[in-house]
Write an enzyme that holds these catalytic residues in place. Structure first.
Site, PDB file in Angstrom:
ATOM      1  N   ARG A  46      -3.033   3.798  -1.640  1.00  9.26           N
ATOM      2  CA  ARG A  46      -4.035   4.030  -0.596  1.00  9.26           C
ATOM      3  C   ARG A  46      -3.609   5.182   0.306  1.00  9.26           C
ATOM      4  NH1 ARG A  46      -6.977  -1.406   1.368  1.00  9.26           N
ATOM      5  NH2 ARG A  46      -7.539   0.051   3.014  1.00  9.26           N
ATOM      6  N   ASP A  63     -11.030 -12.005   2.770  1.00  8.00           N
ATOM      7  CA  ASP A  63     -10.105 -12.651   3.698  1.00  8.00           C
ATOM      8  C   ASP A  63     -10.305 -12.143   5.130  1.00  8.00           C
ATOM      9  OD1 ASP A  63      -7.988 -14.510   4.076  1.00  8.00           O
ATOM     10  OD2 ASP A  63      -6.533 -12.878   4.154  1.00  8.00           O
ATOM     11  N   ARG A  73       0.896   6.656  -6.671  1.00 13.10           N
ATOM     12  CA  ARG A  73       2.044   5.820  -6.337  1.00 13.10           C
ATOM     13  C   ARG A  73       2.800   5.510  -7.625  1.00 13.10           C
ATOM     14  NH1 ARG A  73       0.375  -0.274  -4.667  1.00 13.10           N
ATOM     15  NH2 ARG A  73       2.660  -0.385  -4.700  1.00 13.10           N
ATOM     16  N   ASP A 100       4.204 -12.787  -4.767  1.00 11.38           N
ATOM     17  CA  ASP A 100       3.851 -12.592  -6.165  1.00 11.38           C
ATOM     18  C   ASP A 100       5.088 -12.634  -7.062  1.00 11.38           C
ATOM     19  OD1 ASP A 100       4.749 -10.280  -4.966  1.00 11.38           O
ATOM     20  OD2 ASP A 100       3.283  -8.967  -5.928  1.00 11.38           O
TER      21      ASP A 100
END
Length: 409
Positions: A211, A45, A131, A183
């Site tokens: 991340r 993208d 996470r 989503d």
């Protein structure tokens, strides 16, 4: 390239994904399902960090079909996923984020489960790496379930196996007007329309990677976009599920996961203009969807904060938020021989404020920590708590529901 339809198409939307993409693609290459049974559709993208070149190199050396699409940046994950879905040929599709990775047997196990049960959606166990990951739905493998009788409403990410013909039949696509929560909308619609859902809890299919650069897509976006997301999800649920207990049970998710964080610790750090704007954005959602069927399903401090949002009491909400930030424990007030437990968060039984006692009444699962309470006494009935809330709400023009009369509840 074989013309045989693959069992599954792995759709990867990627933007500035290096170096995480390397491990992501390695996990795809290592799949046990076999190279003749799956394909990859990857959409770059508008990356500028070499993501597109890495995808091209991957496609050139893989024994299975890999389609790479390179496009201008769309601004969010919905566009790339929709492009990937339009090019997918598999019986099933799986949406893989370029930061994350698959367990080696993930595709094989999920496809087998969907084929065995004839289900339209399969959830594979998720594990967090640096996470948090959702946990409440992985207690047991469920060959066939639905969104009403399980905890799957608390995992609305797109990283699941979907039967492609099912998505096409219902025209289910990602809403490209949403910058966050797209989503959740996609997955909730799939849950509600699905002819059966499977949960694979005994094998980690997906590794959700945090991340180090903090650029994970779910962390981006202004607070107004969170309200857009809540509005869209609540609207979908209201449109697809008739009013009643089933709708109320699903509404817990957008209230708890999407809306409530805007009125947590961050609210204390907001300036006055932002606080005012948040209350303005919340008002129509509280009026339309906050009711006596949703409220008792939440913990006391969650219910209290949302009650104060519904009442437009920013000053009182700040007191509660500061109390929570201090890590203090609310005192338990046991009454009726321990059969009823109130948690004395700020403004409990403050006559000048007038927050109803029912807002502070702990439900069994929360009150269980207080050993003196008699859990199985009649006072613990959820119906009793709901009746108490209804009496309060019907005693005058319904508090917390501007513009709605009690007779309409």
């Amino acid at each position: 390239m074989s013309e045989t339809q693959p069992d599954v198409s792995v759709i990867i939307g990627a933007y500035e994904a290096m170096p995480y993409l390397v491990k992501c693609l390695a996990s795809v290459e290592a799949q046990s399902i076999g190279p003749d049974r799956f394909e990859v559709v990857a959409v770059d993208d508008g990356s500028t960090d070499g993501t597109g070149d890495s995808l091209e190199a991957f496609a050139a050396r893989m024994p299975f079909p890999v389609t790479v699409v390179r496009q201008e940046n769309s601004g969010g994950p919905s566009g790339p996923r929709n492009v990937g879905l339009s090019k997918a040929r598999g019986r099933y599709v799986f949406f893989l984020d370029a930061d994350d990775r698959l367990g080696p047997e993930a595709l094989e196990r999920m496809v087998a489960m969907a084929d065995r049960n004839g289900t339209d959606v399969v959830l594979g166990r998720v594990e967090g790496v640096n996470r948090k990951a959702p946990r409440s739905m992985w207690n047991a493998t469920l060959e066939r379930t639905d969104v009403f009788t399980s905890n799957i409403k608390f995992t609305l990410s797109a990283q699941k196996l979907f039967r492609r013909a099912f998505l096409e039949r219902h025209g289910i696509r990602f809403d490209e007007s949403l910058w966050t929560g797209e989503d959740a909308l996609f997955t909730m619609e799939a849950y509600l329309r699905a002819d059966g859902i499977s949960v694979l809890a005994d094998y980690t299919c997906y590794y959700l990677v945090g991340r180090e650069d903090g650029k994970h897509v779910t962390k981006s976006g202004s607070y107004t976009r969170r309200f857009d997301s809540a509005r869209a999800l609540m609207g979908l649920i209201a449109a697809m599920v008739p009013a009643g207990e089933r709708r109320d049970a699903l509404m817990v998710r957008p209230f708890l996961i999407t809306l409530l964080p805007q009125f947590g610790p961050v609210f204390a750090r907001d300036d006055e203009d932002v606080r005012r704007r948040k209350f303005e954005l919340a008002a129509p959602l509280m009026e339309m969807y906050w009711n006596e069927g949703v409220a008792p399903r939440l913990k006391v401090e969650e219910r209290l904060r949302l009650h104060l949002v519904a009442e437009q009491r920013s000053d009182l909400l700040l007191d509660v938020v500061e109390f929570l930030r201090s890590k203090k424990q609310a005192a338990a007030v046991l009454e009726r021989g321990g059969s009823r437990v109130y948690l004395a968060y700020p403004h409990f039984r403050d006559r000048k404020v007038g927050v109803p006692d029912a807002v502070y009444l702990a439900e069994p699962r929360e009150a269980r920590a207080f050993h003196s309470c008699r859990e199985h006494s009649p006072g613990w009935s959820a119906r009793r708590a709901i009746r108490a809330m209804r009496r309060i709400l019907s005693s005058r023009r319904t508090p917390g529901f501007p513009g709605r009369q009690a007779s309409n509840l």
